[in-house]
Design a protein around this motif. Structure first.
Motif, mmCIF file in Angstrom:
data_model
loop_
_atom_site.group_PDB
_atom_site.id
_atom_site.type_symbol
_atom_site.label_atom_id
_atom_site.label_comp_id
_atom_site.label_asym_id
_atom_site.label_seq_id
_atom_site.Cartn_x
_atom_site.Cartn_y
_atom_site.Cartn_z
ATOM 1 N N ARG A 177 -76.590 79.225 60.498
ATOM 2 C CA ARG A 177 -77.747 78.550 60.357
ATOM 3 C C ARG A 177 -78.966 79.350 60.703
ATOM 4 O O ARG A 177 -79.047 80.037 62.039
ATOM 5 N N ASP A 217 -82.638 76.421 58.150
ATOM 6 C CA ASP A 217 -83.074 75.305 59.181
ATOM 7 C C ASP A 217 -84.547 75.570 59.231
ATOM 8 O O ASP A 217 -85.328 76.403 59.666
ATOM 9 N N HIS A 233 -87.418 72.998 63.602
ATOM 10 C CA HIS A 233 -86.548 72.849 64.912
ATOM 11 C C HIS A 233 -87.329 72.644 66.032
ATOM 12 O O HIS A 233 -87.828 73.635 66.632
ATOM 13 N N THR A 292 -80.725 72.436 56.247
ATOM 14 C CA THR A 292 -80.940 71.296 57.410
ATOM 15 C C THR A 292 -82.601 71.331 57.389
ATOM 16 O O THR A 292 -83.233 72.158 58.374
ATOM 17 N N ASN A 313 -84.150 69.632 61.940
ATOM 18 C CA ASN A 313 -82.904 69.559 63.040
ATOM 19 C C ASN A 313 -82.798 68.381 64.349
ATOM 20 O O ASN A 313 -83.932 68.333 64.533
ATOM 21 N N GLU A 314 -82.084 67.873 64.580
ATOM 22 C CA GLU A 314 -81.659 66.812 65.550
ATOM 23 C C GLU A 314 -83.136 65.964 65.547
ATOM 24 O O GLU A 314 -83.857 66.094 66.551
ATOM 25 N N SER A 327 -77.290 68.075 60.852
ATOM 26 C CA SER A 327 -77.377 68.529 62.252
ATOM 27 C C SER A 327 -77.887 67.579 63.128
ATOM 28 O O SER A 327 -79.011 67.737 63.664
ATOM 29 N N THR A 337 -71.919 71.054 63.689
ATOM 30 C CA THR A 337 -73.032 72.216 63.742
ATOM 31 C C THR A 337 -73.467 72.988 65.011
ATOM 32 O O THR A 337 -74.411 73.751 64.801
#
Length: 417
Positions: free
Chosen positions: A52, A89, A92, A129, A132-133, A187, A300
């Motif tokens: 990642r 990614d 983030h 991704t 992210n989150e 993720s 992940t």
């Protein structure tokens, strides 16, 4: 190319603190800017076959339609020379200063332009991704007041969430326009809330619905009447809700689940939450997410501090890996496992709320690039299992392409119904 993905990652969180005056930059603070060639070699030394990895968004996306590709060209070029599958990614936890924060309604469209430009620049990358989150980013920025906009309201949370998810959806479309066989590994944090006393059962139920909001919107799933009322009351319009329902990108998606010992929470009568430890555990909670979305799964993220005995992280690795094997053997299609991250991180002991430059000992290697016991344990785990999983566990396989640039119109996809 069909294989189970044993992964790690390079921590690249970059939120702002103190009203935007302080920028977190984990790649800089953990020494990756200086040691990226060594870090990629260490990933190979551990034995992972997937990484990642993302360009630091705040340094790369320098203005509308303007990009500084110098650092990503160097790092992604170095990755391409190694036999590592990259999961790109792109966002983030932070945005560039010129974009402000996640309350900015211009963020989704501008980010999608960046994602499309990234895909054009690096057409050999297939796995992404985009954001992210999304749930955690909206919660910490819009509801808890920790990062970025530092708001503490439901409206702040919902506004951040709708912009983050819209950005993710539009970015997927932009990337598919360049790479039609792109696959998206979401993720997202796998959460669970437990009532401490009967008086908070209603609050527990509410929180156990809100944890799904980012993925419900991302996958175009109708939310409950209670959740829809909550969203509409906090500045989501009917038009915006319809946008999420009509963009059906599930056939291109893998549900990435992150799980830490802090992902389960006790709900107390005064409304505050405390980490409860792994009461249910990764297997039970991930099965709940799988039954809701019916998508292939990738584990992940996880980690744990090394601890005073020196084995706490190793014990956690053993426990979470056993959970992954459990759900695979029970028929949940798990595509990969991730210890996050390659090296120790900085300041995650306070959830990045403070910039103390204090190492957090959760990496496979410390910040001097010396292997930790969990790094040795993960290397041994990969060696033991990498030749066994494809034939001895029930799972689907990802349609990973060998070629750098797929043929036009090649829209490979998969889903479970």
């Amino acid at each position: 190319m069909n294989r189970f993905m044993f992964a790690t990652g390079i921590e690249n969180s970059d939120p702002t603190l103190q009203g935007g005056r302080v920028r977190v930059d984990q790649m800089r603070d953990c020494g990756h800017d200086e040691h990226y060639e060594l870090d990629f070699d260490l990933a190979l030394e551990i034995g992972v076959n997937a990484l990642r990895y993302g360009a630091p968004l705040h340094r790369t996306f320098v203005g509308p339609g303007r990009y500084d590709w110098s650092f990503p060209d160097a790092t992604f070029g170095a990755l391409r020379r190694r036999n590592l599958t990259v999961i790109a990614d792109l966002c983030h936890f932070g945005v560039p200063d010129w974009l402000g924060d996640f309350q900015n309604p211009d963020f989704p469209e501008l980010f999608a332009q960046y994602a499309g430009a990234f895909a054009h620049r690096y057409p050999w990358i297939q796995l992404y991704t985009p954001v992210n989150e999304m749930y955690i980013c909206a919660l910490f920025s819009g509801k808890y007041g920790w990062w970025n906009e530092e708001l503490t309201t439901d409206r702040g949370f919902v506004t951040a969430l709708k912009h983050l998810v819209r950005a993710n959806v539009l970015a997927m479309h932009a990337i598919l326009g360049v790479r039609p066989d792109a696959l998206f590994i979401q993720s997202e944090s796998t959460e669970q809330f437990h009532a401490r006393v009967p008086e908070v059962l209603a609050q527990e139920a509410f929180l156990n619905e809100t944890r799904f909001l980012s993925l419900d919107l991302n996958y175009g799933r109708d939310v409950s009447a209670r959740m829809l009322e909550y969203l509409l009351d906090n500045d989501l319009s009917h038009q915006e809700y319809t946008f999420f329902l009509k963009h059906q990108l599930k056939p291109h998606c893998v549900m990435g689940n992150d799980y830490y010992a802090t992902n389960e929470h006790c709900v107390f009568p005064d409304g505050h939450l405390e980490a409860s430890g792994d009461v249910f555990g990764y297997a039970l909670i991930t099965r709940e997410y799988f039954e809701r979305y019916r998508l292939p799964v990738m584990h992940t993220e996880t980690n744990a501090p090394q601890g005073p005995r020196g084995r706490e992280a190793v014990d956690w690795l053993t426990k979470v890996w056993a959970n992954v094997l459990k759900i695979r053997n029970d028929g949940v299609p798990v595509m990969g496992f991730t210890w996050y991250s390659l090296t120790d991180q900085m300041d995650w002991d306070t959830g990045l709320r403070e910039r103390n430059l204090r190492p957090y000992p959760v990496g496979l290697y410390d910040l001097e690039r010396r292997v930790r016991p969990v790094g040795t344990a993960y290397r041994d785990l990969i060696r033991a299992w990498q030749g066994v999983l494809p034939t001895q566990s029930a799972a689907l396989i990802l349609p990973l392409a060998l070629s750098a640039t797929p043929a036009q119109g090649d829209r490979r996809s998969f889903h479970l119904e």
